[in-house]
Motif scaffolding. Structure first.
Motif, PDB file in Angstrom:
ATOM      1  N   ILE A   1      15.067 -53.759 -23.035  1.00  0.00           N
ATOM      2  CA  ILE A   1      15.574 -55.133 -22.884  1.00  0.00           C
ATOM      3  C   ILE A   1      16.644 -55.384 -23.944  1.00  0.00           C
ATOM      4  O   ILE A   1      17.702 -55.950 -23.667  1.00  0.00           O
ATOM      5  N   LEU A   2      16.366 -54.945 -25.175  1.00  0.00           N
ATOM      6  CA  LEU A   2      17.307 -55.187 -26.266  1.00  0.00           C
ATOM      7  C   LEU A   2      18.573 -54.349 -26.125  1.00  0.00           C
ATOM      8  O   LEU A   2      19.637 -54.762 -26.586  1.00  0.00           O
ATOM      9  N   VAL A   3      18.471 -53.204 -25.477  1.00  0.00           N
ATOM     10  CA  VAL A   3      19.678 -52.428 -25.158  1.00  0.00           C
ATOM     11  C   VAL A   3      20.495 -53.213 -24.135  1.00  0.00           C
ATOM     12  O   VAL A   3      21.713 -53.375 -24.280  1.00  0.00           O
ATOM     13  N   ASP A   4      19.820 -53.726 -23.116  1.00  0.00           N
ATOM     14  CA  ASP A   4      20.496 -54.515 -22.075  1.00  0.00           C
ATOM     15  C   ASP A   4      21.136 -55.775 -22.650  1.00  0.00           C
ATOM     16  O   ASP A   4      22.181 -56.217 -22.173  1.00  0.00           O
ATOM     17  N   TYR A   5      20.512 -56.368 -23.671  1.00  0.00           N
ATOM     18  CA  TYR A   5      21.021 -57.587 -24.313  1.00  0.00           C
ATOM     19  C   TYR A   5      22.079 -57.288 -25.373  1.00  0.00           C
ATOM     20  O   TYR A   5      22.530 -58.173 -26.067  1.00  0.00           O
ATOM     21  N   ASP A   6      22.460 -56.021 -25.504  1.00  0.00           N
ATOM     22  CA  ASP A   6      23.504 -55.613 -26.447  1.00  0.00           C
ATOM     23  C   ASP A   6      23.092 -55.857 -27.901  1.00  0.00           C
ATOM     24  O   ASP A   6      23.905 -56.220 -28.743  1.00  0.00           O
ATOM     25  N   VAL A   7      21.808 -55.632 -28.181  1.00  0.00           N
ATOM     26  CA  VAL A   7      21.255 -55.775 -29.532  1.00  0.00           C
ATOM     27  C   VAL A   7      21.034 -54.400 -30.151  1.00  0.00           C
ATOM     28  O   VAL A   7      21.246 -54.206 -31.344  1.00  0.00           O
ATOM     29  N   LEU A   8      20.610 -53.446 -29.343  1.00  0.00           N
ATOM     30  CA  LEU A   8      20.360 -52.081 -29.797  1.00  0.00           C
ATOM     31  C   LEU A   8      21.269 -51.114 -29.056  1.00  0.00           C
ATOM     32  O   LEU A   8      21.730 -51.410 -27.957  1.00  0.00           O
ATOM     33  N   TYR A   9      21.491 -49.969 -29.667  1.00  0.00           N
ATOM     34  CA  TYR A   9      22.192 -48.886 -28.981  1.00  0.00           C
ATOM     35  C   TYR A   9      21.452 -47.592 -29.244  1.00  0.00           C
ATOM     36  O   TYR A   9      20.743 -47.452 -30.236  1.00  0.00           O
TER      37      TYR A   9
END
Length: 127
Positions: free
Chosen positions: A57-65
């Protein structure tokens, strides 16, 4: 953090929200390696696949890579992305519900604004 297994909010969403809050509170810094799905699974006694859904979810939200073979890391602009998304999604929904309730109770705009100011002052006094 303790997960609320009775919540209507899925566990993986609770994990994602907790991680976002950790970032906002500077407990996890930009550029820092994020917990792995297995670490989260151990921390919260959940299935690693559930933890992975929270991370994704956080990858999708551009928070993690993702760095192939190394794990997930916090993006430099993570805090800003979290704040913008939460303001545009969560806060607006809460305001909609507040205004709807105020309308049901015939609370005028000025009275509602005064309530908001008062609550904000009380919170700032506690900080």
């Amino acid at each position: 953090m303790v997960l609320n297994h009775d919540s209507i909010k899925p566990i993986y969403v609770q994990i994602a929200e907790w991680l976002e809050t950790e970032i906002l509170n500077d407990h996890i810094s930009t550029g820092e390696k994020m917990y792995s799905q297995y670490q989260l699974a151990d921390m919260f006694n959940i299935n690693p696949a559930t933890a992975a859904k929270g991370l994704n979810i956080l990858v999708d939200y551009d928070v993690l890579y993702k760095k192939r073979g190394l794990g997930m890391f916090v993006k430099d602009e993570a805090k800003e992305n979290i704040l913008i998304r939460r303001k545009n999604e969560n806060l607006k929904q809460m305001v909609r519900e507040l205004v709807q309730e105020a309308d049901y109770l015939s609370v005028e705009d000025e009275e509602l604004m005064e309530m908001l100011k008062q609550i904000r002052q009380e919170r700032r006094g506690q900080s």
